[in-house]
Design a protein around this motif. Structure first.
Motif, PDB file in Angstrom:
ATOM      1  N   MET B   1       4.801 -15.958 -58.750  1.00 17.03           N
ATOM      2  CA  MET B   1       5.912 -15.463 -57.935  1.00 17.03           C
ATOM      3  C   MET B   1       6.902 -16.600 -57.677  1.00 17.03           C
ATOM      4  SD  MET B   1       5.959 -13.229 -54.451  1.00 17.03           S
ATOM      5  CE  MET B   1       4.462 -13.875 -53.791  1.00 17.03           C
ATOM      6  N   LYS B   2       8.167 -16.351 -58.043  1.00 19.48           N
ATOM      7  CA  LYS B   2       9.209 -17.361 -57.790  1.00 19.48           C
ATOM      8  C   LYS B   2      10.147 -16.774 -56.734  1.00 19.48           C
ATOM      9  CE  LYS B   2      11.912 -20.947 -58.501  1.00 19.48           C
ATOM     10  NZ  LYS B   2      11.843 -21.520 -57.152  1.00 19.48           N
ATOM     11  N   ILE B   3      10.027 -17.279 -55.527  1.00 22.03           N
ATOM     12  CA  ILE B   3      10.817 -16.707 -54.435  1.00 22.03           C
ATOM     13  C   ILE B   3      12.181 -17.372 -54.360  1.00 22.03           C
ATOM     14  CG2 ILE B   3      10.921 -16.285 -51.952  1.00 22.03           C
ATOM     15  CD1 ILE B   3       7.943 -16.280 -51.866  1.00 22.03           C
ATOM     16  N   LYS B   4      13.214 -16.542 -54.356  1.00 22.39           N
ATOM     17  CA  LYS B   4      14.559 -17.071 -54.184  1.00 22.39           C
ATOM     18  C   LYS B   4      15.227 -16.328 -53.033  1.00 22.39           C
ATOM     19  CE  LYS B   4      15.829 -18.169 -58.988  1.00 22.39           C
ATOM     20  NZ  LYS B   4      15.310 -19.466 -59.180  1.00 22.39           N
ATOM     21  N   ALA B   5      16.103 -17.034 -52.345  1.00 18.61           N
ATOM     22  CA  ALA B   5      16.923 -16.389 -51.329  1.00 18.61           C
ATOM     23  C   ALA B   5      18.247 -16.012 -51.971  1.00 18.61           C
ATOM     24  CB  ALA B   5      17.160 -17.330 -50.164  1.00 18.61           C
ATOM     25  N   GLN B   6      18.806 -14.908 -51.522  1.00 21.41           N
ATOM     26  CA  GLN B   6      20.025 -14.407 -52.160  1.00 21.41           C
ATOM     27  C   GLN B   6      20.919 -13.789 -51.098  1.00 21.41           C
ATOM     28  OE1 GLN B   6      21.053 -13.432 -55.730  1.00 21.41           O
ATOM     29  NE2 GLN B   6      22.876 -12.713 -54.643  1.00 21.41           N
ATOM     30  N   PHE B   7      22.170 -14.198 -51.083  1.00 25.11           N
ATOM     31  CA  PHE B   7      23.113 -13.555 -50.170  1.00 25.11           C
ATOM     32  C   PHE B   7      23.493 -12.192 -50.713  1.00 25.11           C
ATOM     33  CE2 PHE B   7      23.947 -17.587 -48.012  1.00 25.11           C
ATOM     34  CZ  PHE B   7      24.014 -17.118 -46.706  1.00 25.11           C
ATOM     35  N   GLY B   8      23.647 -11.267 -49.805  1.00 26.55           N
ATOM     36  CA  GLY B   8      24.097  -9.940 -50.196  1.00 26.55           C
ATOM     37  C   GLY B   8      25.089  -9.437 -49.184  1.00 26.55           C
ATOM     38  N   MET B   9      25.795  -8.384 -49.569  1.00 24.73           N
ATOM     39  CA  MET B   9      26.747  -7.768 -48.652  1.00 24.73           C
ATOM     40  C   MET B   9      26.524  -6.270 -48.686  1.00 24.73           C
ATOM     41  SD  MET B   9      30.926  -7.904 -48.661  1.00 24.73           S
ATOM     42  CE  MET B   9      31.142  -9.639 -48.332  1.00 24.73           C
ATOM     43  N   VAL B  10      26.714  -5.632 -47.536  1.00 21.33           N
ATOM     44  CA  VAL B  10      26.703  -4.169 -47.494  1.00 21.33           C
ATOM     45  C   VAL B  10      28.043  -3.732 -46.930  1.00 21.33           C
ATOM     46  CG1 VAL B  10      25.709  -2.122 -46.415  1.00 21.33           C
ATOM     47  CG2 VAL B  10      24.210  -3.928 -47.261  1.00 21.33           C
ATOM     48  N   MET B  11      28.621  -2.705 -47.538  1.00 18.94           N
ATOM     49  CA  MET B  11      29.863  -2.152 -47.005  1.00 18.94           C
ATOM     50  C   MET B  11      29.617  -0.699 -46.619  1.00 18.94           C
ATOM     51  SD  MET B  11      32.863  -3.710 -49.320  1.00 18.94           S
ATOM     52  CE  MET B  11      32.566  -5.069 -50.459  1.00 18.94           C
ATOM     53  N   ASN B  12      29.982  -0.393 -45.400  1.00 15.92           N
ATOM     54  CA  ASN B  12      29.808   0.960 -44.897  1.00 15.92           C
ATOM     55  C   ASN B  12      31.083   1.756 -45.184  1.00 15.92           C
ATOM     56  OD1 ASN B  12      29.364   3.288 -43.508  1.00 15.92           O
ATOM     57  ND2 ASN B  12      28.717   2.305 -41.599  1.00 15.92           N
ATOM     58  N   LEU B  13      31.053   2.550 -46.238  1.00 14.48           N
ATOM     59  CA  LEU B  13      32.277   3.204 -46.708  1.00 14.48           C
ATOM     60  C   LEU B  13      32.790   4.259 -45.734  1.00 14.48           C
ATOM     61  CD1 LEU B  13      31.652   3.494 -50.532  1.00 14.48           C
ATOM     62  CD2 LEU B  13      32.847   1.734 -49.241  1.00 14.48           C
ATOM     63  N   ASP B  14      31.919   4.727 -44.861  1.00 11.75           N
ATOM     64  CA  ASP B  14      32.354   5.685 -43.862  1.00 11.75           C
ATOM     65  C   ASP B  14      33.431   5.096 -42.965  1.00 11.75           C
ATOM     66  OD1 ASP B  14      31.705   8.263 -43.677  1.00 11.75           O
ATOM     67  OD2 ASP B  14      29.772   7.968 -42.708  1.00 11.75           O
ATOM     68  N   ILE B 264      33.418  -2.987 -41.503  1.00  9.98           N
ATOM     69  CA  ILE B 264      32.520  -2.245 -42.392  1.00  9.98           C
ATOM     70  C   ILE B 264      31.522  -3.152 -43.094  1.00  9.98           C
ATOM     71  CG2 ILE B 264      34.456  -0.688 -42.861  1.00  9.98           C
ATOM     72  CD1 ILE B 264      34.234  -1.678 -45.829  1.00  9.98           C
ATOM     73  N   ARG B 265      31.729  -4.479 -42.997  1.00  7.12           N
ATOM     74  CA  ARG B 265      30.933  -5.352 -43.863  1.00  7.12           C
ATOM     75  C   ARG B 265      29.781  -6.031 -43.140  1.00  7.12           C
ATOM     76  NH1 ARG B 265      34.506  -7.378 -48.819  1.00  7.12           N
ATOM     77  NH2 ARG B 265      36.246  -5.940 -48.593  1.00  7.12           N
ATOM     78  N   TYR B 266      28.715  -6.202 -43.872  1.00  7.88           N
ATOM     79  CA  TYR B 266      27.514  -6.855 -43.363  1.00  7.88           C
ATOM     80  C   TYR B 266      27.106  -7.937 -44.352  1.00  7.88           C
ATOM     81  CZ  TYR B 266      27.283  -2.563 -40.634  1.00  7.88           C
ATOM     82  OH  TYR B 266      27.595  -1.521 -39.806  1.00  7.88           O
ATOM     83  N   ILE B 267      26.726  -9.089 -43.833  1.00  7.32           N
ATOM     84  CA  ILE B 267      26.268 -10.152 -44.724  1.00  7.32           C
ATOM     85  C   ILE B 267      24.920 -10.671 -44.239  1.00  7.32           C
ATOM     86  CG2 ILE B 267      26.729 -12.478 -45.598  1.00  7.32           C
ATOM     87  CD1 ILE B 267      29.691 -11.915 -45.304  1.00  7.32           C
ATOM     88  N   GLY B 268      24.024 -10.839 -45.177  1.00  4.17           N
ATOM     89  CA  GLY B 268      22.721 -11.404 -44.848  1.00  4.17           C
ATOM     90  C   GLY B 268      22.025 -11.823 -46.121  1.00  4.17           C
ATOM     91  N   ILE B 269      20.841 -12.387 -45.973  1.00  6.51           N
ATOM     92  CA  ILE B 269      20.113 -12.763 -47.180  1.00  6.51           C
ATOM     93  C   ILE B 269      18.899 -11.858 -47.366  1.00  6.51           C
ATOM     94  CG2 ILE B 269      20.821 -15.190 -47.180  1.00  6.51           C
ATOM     95  CD1 ILE B 269      18.070 -15.856 -45.999  1.00  6.51           C
ATOM     96  N   VAL B 270      18.458 -11.801 -48.603  1.00  5.22           N
ATOM     97  CA  VAL B 270      17.158 -11.187 -48.888  1.00  5.22           C
ATOM     98  C   VAL B 270      16.345 -12.212 -49.665  1.00  5.22           C
ATOM     99  CG1 VAL B 270      17.911  -8.791 -48.933  1.00  5.22           C
ATOM    100  CG2 VAL B 270      18.057 -10.153 -51.015  1.00  5.22           C
TER     101      VAL B 270
END
Lengths: 240, 516
Positions: B1-14, B264-270
């Motif tokens: 298992m190679k664990i990496k952190a990754q930034f992501g964004m979610v946009m709430n189109l509503d 509408i935007r959300y930023i976090g890592i997974v």
């Protein structure tokens, strides 16, 4: 042998090659950002398609043709039993075909550069200098092949220009060889060395960036800010 | 298992109102330089429509992304050998006209025009040629469905839909789609770059272009199925959204997120398992790609995962950030955010909560004390066809969309009943696969949307970074510093002080001897 001959066939080639080598080292170390193929396909591609493809494939073939004709000693051909007739047949027909591709392709590229506004307006002086110099070299070389060798010219560049060039490269210059070559070949060689001298300062540097590494690279490239080996990058910055 | 952190964004189109503030602030920050005028690293499209560049989604033609051929994941535009053979002419390059020809206006004429019978006008001037031009296409040409009765037919998301009906005036629908670089887990642009100039940052997954290594081969532009790698026609280098990494590294949200008026935007890592990515991107059926991508994400609450992550060098504060990540909540826990076009197999990391359409309207205004038998069938009658959303966010699997919309509707009816103190049929929540707690949390995150909940951004550990000076120029964009002395370039460099010294302040400056 006159002083002029010494200059043209001994001094100038070495000046040119020195600029070629040092110029590339200097540019590579100081101008990575400017080191590109300067593609203009994004602005115009209809006219680029045939011109660029013909020109590039042609000139790659022409390059290997020159390696075979100039850098490889004639004795090697003789050793493998390739007769003069066989060699000349290949040089004239395949070399000639590649030459046609380069001349036609280069001409199309030249027309495109001057006639399409988007490209013309976004061309730098160095683009024109590179294109025109290359064009002159190619046209003279092509004329030699078609107008001299193919029509039965006596002069065999493999026993004159070949040894001369190898002499230059091995630091055993023999300028007297070139002094008696036909004027067409002299012009071709001279303009080629002019081209080598301006080469490092033009877009032609992209020749050395053909990305063959890509063939055995893994697809996704990762870079680590922490442990990444930066020594190479660092050296480059310190060069200034 | 190679664990990496990754930034992501979610946009709430509503919540997107299509105001383009994100595009404007992004453009002001990053792309107001020569050669980048036409670029919108962030753009907002009205859907349906062909978008920017035109028909970017038509990858049967544009050849972006990956496909599975002979059981193997391959670049759609061709593999390594084919790239090198086509390096002199890229068959699939999208031209600048498909974005638009950048222009400015002849403002001088407004001032210099002699007295005439008519008002002087400022005619448009092409920034490519400096000549007058007719504007036939531009950014947001299709804004709010302008001309879409024509162009919309070429929107690939309309396939399998009854187009004829959907473009009838009474049936029209629209939604906004803000787009940035997806910073994919399996980026096809990075994979397409023969020079190795594009890279994914190991620490946070941000995809950047090393401008010093870029050699202008332009395959990245074709490789990206979202057409989010741009070509600077002045510097001849690729440029793209940098996820505002200078801000992100400092714990601040990207400029598009920061200035989003709809919030509408959300930023976090997974955290994800990099060893699973190839397998997940290679699943046979396109419709399984969404689930496969979810499978790559790791549970930041699992002690085993935490232990392994620490061992692999992921800092504690990053693991904590992964636990509070709104992206993880919306995508994995609540499962209401979906990836854009998972069928491109790049495993994008900008996800979307699909829009509900005018919700009250669809239910005839009768939203109190509804039974599940009324609410859920109504979803199929929503103004924005489910199949359309499915083509965009679920590789055509309308069940995925239906599930998300059911959750959103259930959350709304539940919260409405809570707020108004009305009776509520809990089976609505059950049918949507939710609990009251989840509904509550969804509401908090999507409707209240506090700044600190929307952006959970761990600072980068710059104290561990290598020599930053040596990294200069490899971070994604650069200014025109090409070998000026040797190139004999025809563009003089404007000295920022020149304007000042040449007497801009002449009227204030008593000593005018120095001015021109």
């Amino acid at each position: 042998m006159s002083n002029l001959d010494i200059f043209f066939w001994l001094v100038f080639p070495y000046i040119s090659l020195t600029i070629f080598v040092l110029g590339h080292i200097y540019r590579y170390n100081t101008d990575q950002f400017g080191w590109t193929a300067k593609s203009s396909q994004f602005l115009e591609q209809k006219r680029l398609r045939i011109g660029s493809t013909l020109f590039h494939y042609g000139i790659i073939f022409v390059f290997f043709g020159h390696v075979a004709g100039i850098l490889v000693p004639k004795a090697l051909f003789d050793f493998f039993g390739i007769t003069d007739d066989m060699y000349h047949f290949g040089a004239i027909w395949f070399g000639g075909a590649a030459g046609v591709a380069v001349v036609v392709g280069g001409f199309l590229l030249f027309l495109r550069r001057v006639s399409i506004k988007r490209i013309a307006k976004n061309s730098s002086v160095s683009d024109y200098v590179a294109l025109v110099t290359l064009g002159v070299v190619v046209l003279i070389g092509f004329t030699n092949t078609v107008g001299y060798t193919a029509t039965g010219g006596e002069f065999d560049y493999r026993v004159v220009i070949g040894p001369w060039m190898r002499g230059i490269l091995t630091f055993q210059p023999a300028p007297e060889l070139m002094a008696n070559a036909p004027i067409g070949f002299q012009l071709h060689v001279f303009t080629a060395f002019v081209l080598f001298a301006i080469w490092p300062f033009t877009r032609l540097v992209h020749v050395f960036s053909l990305p063959l590494k890509y063939l055995n690279r893994r697809y996704v490239v990762y870079r680590n800010q922490h442990t990444h080996d930066l020594s190479k990058l660092k050296k480059r910055k310190e060069f200034h | 298992m190679k664990i990496k952190a990754q930034f992501g964004m979610v946009m709430n189109l509503d919540k997107c109102i299509g105001c383009h503030t994100c595009s404007v602030t992004c453009s002001n920050t990053w792309t107001n330089r020569p050669g980048t005028e036409y670029m919108y690293w962030n753009n907002v499209e009205t859907k349906p429509g062909v978008g920017y560049p035109r028909e970017w989604e038509n990858n049967d033609e544009r050849k972006g992304g990956w496909h599975v051929k002979d059981g193997k994941l391959q670049l759609r535009a061709g593999g390594r050998v084919s790239k090198l053979l086509n390096i002199f002419y890229n068959q699939n390059l999208v031209q600048i006209d498909e974005y638009y020809e950048p222009w400015t206006y002849d403002y001088e004429n407004l001032i210099n025009s002699p007295e005439k019978d008519h008002q002087p006008v400022a005619r448009p001037i092409s920034q490519l040629t400096g000549e007058y031009m007719d504007i036939t296409w531009g950014p947001n040409w299709e804004d709010d469905l302008a001309g879409v009765h024509e162009t919309g037919k070429r929107d690939p998301n309309m396939r399998n839909l009854d187009e004829q009906i959907k473009f009838e005036f009474e049936e029209t629908f629209m939604m906004y789609l803000p787009r940035i670089c997806e910073h994919c887990q399996n980026p096809s642009c990075v994979s397409s770059c023969p020079s190795g100039a594009m890279y994914k940052r190991e620490e946070d997954g941000i995809v950047l272009v090393d401008q010093d290594t870029c050699r202008s081969w332009r395959f990245c532009m074709t490789g990206c199925p979202y057409k989010k790698v741009y070509f600077n026609w002045k510097t001849h280098k690729a440029e793209k959204c940098t996820f505002c990494f200078p801000r992100i590294e400092n714990g601040q949200p990207t400029i598009c997120s920061e200035t989003c008026v709809g919030r509408i935007r959300y930023i976090g890592i997974v955290l994800y398992d990099a060893d699973k990515v190839l397998e997940a991107a290679s699943v046979e059926d396109e419709k399984d790609l969404y689930e496969a991508q979810l499978e790559t994400f790791l549970d930041p609450f699992d002690p085993e995962i935490q232990k392994e992550a620490r061992k692999q060098g992921i800092p504690d504060d990053w693991i904590e950030a992964a636990q509070h990540s709104p992206v993880y909540k919306l995508a994995v826990e609540q499962k209401i955010a979906l990836p854009l076009h998972p069928e491109y197999r790049t495993m994008p990391m900008v996800w979307y909560i699909p829009p509900l359409s005018p919700f009250m309207n669809a239910l005839g205004g009768q939203v109190d004390s509804l039974s599940p038998d009324v609410i859920f069938p109504t979803i199929n009658q929503f103004r924005i066809p489910i199949d359309y959303l499915a083509n965009m966010f679920a590789a055509g699997d309308s069940d995925v969309i239906r599930n998300v919309l059911e959750k959103l509707v259930a959350m709304r009816s539940y919260m409405r009943s809570v707020q108004l103190d009305k009776p509520f049929d809990k089976s609505i929540l059950e049918r949507a696969g939710m609990t009251e707690e989840i509904a509550e949390e969804m509401y908090k995150l999507s409707a209240i949307a506090k700044y600190d909940d929307r952006y959970v951004i761990p600072k980068s550990h710059r104290e561990d970074a290598g020599d930053m000076y040596a990294q200069q120029g490899s971070g994604g964009f650069d200014f025109m510093e090409a070998c000026r002395s040797c190139m004999g370039g025809n563009q003089g460099d404007a000295d920022p002080m020149e304007f000042y010294e040449s007497g801009f302040w002449r009227e204030l400056d008593e000593d005018s001897s120095k001015s021109v």
